[in-house]
Write a protein that holds these residues in place. Structure first.
Motif, PDB file in Angstrom:
ATOM      1  N   GLY A 169       0.829  -1.198   0.000  1.00 42.53           N
ATOM      2  CA  GLY A 169       0.000   0.000   0.000  1.00 42.53           C
ATOM      3  C   GLY A 169       0.863   1.248   0.000  1.00 42.53           C
ATOM      4  N   PRO A 170       0.231   2.414   0.190  1.00 36.17           N
ATOM      5  CA  PRO A 170       0.987   3.663   0.125  1.00 36.17           C
ATOM      6  C   PRO A 170       1.873   3.863   1.357  1.00 36.17           C
ATOM      7  CG  PRO A 170      -1.247   4.104   0.854  1.00 36.17           C
ATOM      8  CD  PRO A 170      -1.186   2.642   0.479  1.00 36.17           C
ATOM      9  N   TRP A 171       2.937   4.646   1.172  1.00 35.16           N
ATOM     10  CA  TRP A 171       3.725   5.055   2.332  1.00 35.16           C
ATOM     11  C   TRP A 171       2.892   5.998   3.164  1.00 35.16           C
ATOM     12  CZ3 TRP A 171       7.547   2.145   3.442  1.00 35.16           C
ATOM     13  CH2 TRP A 171       8.300   1.542   2.452  1.00 35.16           C
ATOM     14  N   MET A 172       2.977   5.846   4.490  1.00 36.74           N
ATOM     15  CA  MET A 172       2.181   6.636   5.424  1.00 36.74           C
ATOM     16  C   MET A 172       3.112   7.200   6.494  1.00 36.74           C
ATOM     17  SD  MET A 172      -0.955   3.887   5.831  1.00 36.74           S
ATOM     18  CE  MET A 172       0.143   2.507   6.177  1.00 36.74           C
ATOM     19  N   THR A 173       2.691   8.305   7.103  1.00 35.71           N
ATOM     20  CA  THR A 173       3.466   8.920   8.177  1.00 35.71           C
ATOM     21  C   THR A 173       2.774   8.664   9.501  1.00 35.71           C
ATOM     22  OG1 THR A 173       4.212  10.654   6.685  1.00 35.71           O
ATOM     23  CG2 THR A 173       4.428  11.087   9.040  1.00 35.71           C
ATOM     24  N   ALA A 181      -1.209   8.862   8.604  1.00 35.98           N
ATOM     25  CA  ALA A 181      -1.863   9.710   7.606  1.00 35.98           C
ATOM     26  C   ALA A 181      -1.101   9.561   6.290  1.00 35.98           C
ATOM     27  CB  ALA A 181      -1.859  11.162   8.056  1.00 35.98           C
ATOM     28  N   TRP A 182      -1.814   9.727   5.175  1.00 38.93           N
ATOM     29  CA  TRP A 182      -1.220   9.635   3.845  1.00 38.93           C
ATOM     30  C   TRP A 182      -2.078  10.423   2.872  1.00 38.93           C
ATOM     31  CZ3 TRP A 182      -4.281   6.100   6.133  1.00 38.93           C
ATOM     32  CH2 TRP A 182      -5.389   5.652   5.443  1.00 38.93           C
ATOM     33  N   PHE A 183      -1.530  10.687   1.710  1.00 41.38           N
ATOM     34  CA  PHE A 183      -2.278  11.369   0.651  1.00 41.38           C
ATOM     35  C   PHE A 183      -2.678  10.370  -0.426  1.00 41.38           C
ATOM     36  CE2 PHE A 183      -0.282  15.173   2.361  1.00 41.38           C
ATOM     37  CZ  PHE A 183      -1.330  16.082   2.288  1.00 41.38           C
ATOM     38  N   ALA A 184      -3.920  10.494  -0.883  1.00 41.66           N
ATOM     39  CA  ALA A 184      -4.430   9.777  -2.049  1.00 41.66           C
ATOM     40  C   ALA A 184      -4.877  10.874  -3.013  1.00 41.66           C
ATOM     41  CB  ALA A 184      -5.584   8.859  -1.676  1.00 41.66           C
ATOM     42  N   GLY A 185      -3.974  11.284  -3.892  1.00 46.56           N
ATOM     43  CA  GLY A 185      -4.241  12.460  -4.717  1.00 46.56           C
ATOM     44  C   GLY A 185      -4.163  13.693  -3.839  1.00 46.56           C
ATOM     45  N   THR A 186      -5.281  14.427  -3.749  1.00 42.74           N
ATOM     46  CA  THR A 186      -5.324  15.609  -2.881  1.00 42.74           C
ATOM     47  C   THR A 186      -6.096  15.350  -1.592  1.00 42.74           C
ATOM     48  OG1 THR A 186      -7.290  16.436  -4.031  1.00 42.74           O
ATOM     49  CG2 THR A 186      -5.145  17.188  -4.846  1.00 42.74           C
ATOM     50  N   VAL A 199      -6.510  13.565   2.098  1.00 40.77           N
ATOM     51  CA  VAL A 199      -5.723  13.004   3.197  1.00 40.77           C
ATOM     52  C   VAL A 199      -6.472  11.819   3.787  1.00 40.77           C
ATOM     53  CG1 VAL A 199      -4.707  13.432   5.466  1.00 40.77           C
ATOM     54  CG2 VAL A 199      -4.714  15.240   3.746  1.00 40.77           C
ATOM     55  N   GLY A 200      -5.792  10.683   3.887  1.00 40.30           N
ATOM     56  CA  GLY A 200      -6.360   9.507   4.546  1.00 40.30           C
ATOM     57  C   GLY A 200      -5.783   9.400   5.948  1.00 40.30           C
TER      58      GLY A 200
END
Length: 57
Positions: free
Chosen positions: A18-22, A35-40, A42-43
């Motif tokens: 999956g995406p890198w997350m902070t 938290a992470w970004f999916a386009g613009t 925030v997830g």
């Protein structure tokens, strides 16, 4: 197997991919808030530490 210790600011991903997350907080329950970004957009989500791995630079 040694348990990974996470800190706010760590960059992580789900072990399954999956995406890198902070990491943005550590809940009292021990779950890791990320938290992470999916386009613009925030997830944000909580995950158990066993489901995450740190990014290795």
């Amino acid at each position: 197997m040694e348990e990974t210790v996470f800190a706010v600011g760590d960059v992580v991903e789900l072990i399954s991919g999956g995406p890198w997350m902070t990491v943005v907080y550590i809940a009292q329950s021990g779950e890791i808030g990320v938290a992470w970004f999916a386009g613009t957009t925030v997830g944000r989500e909580l995950f158990p530490p066993a489901a995450l791995r740190k990014r290795q630079d």
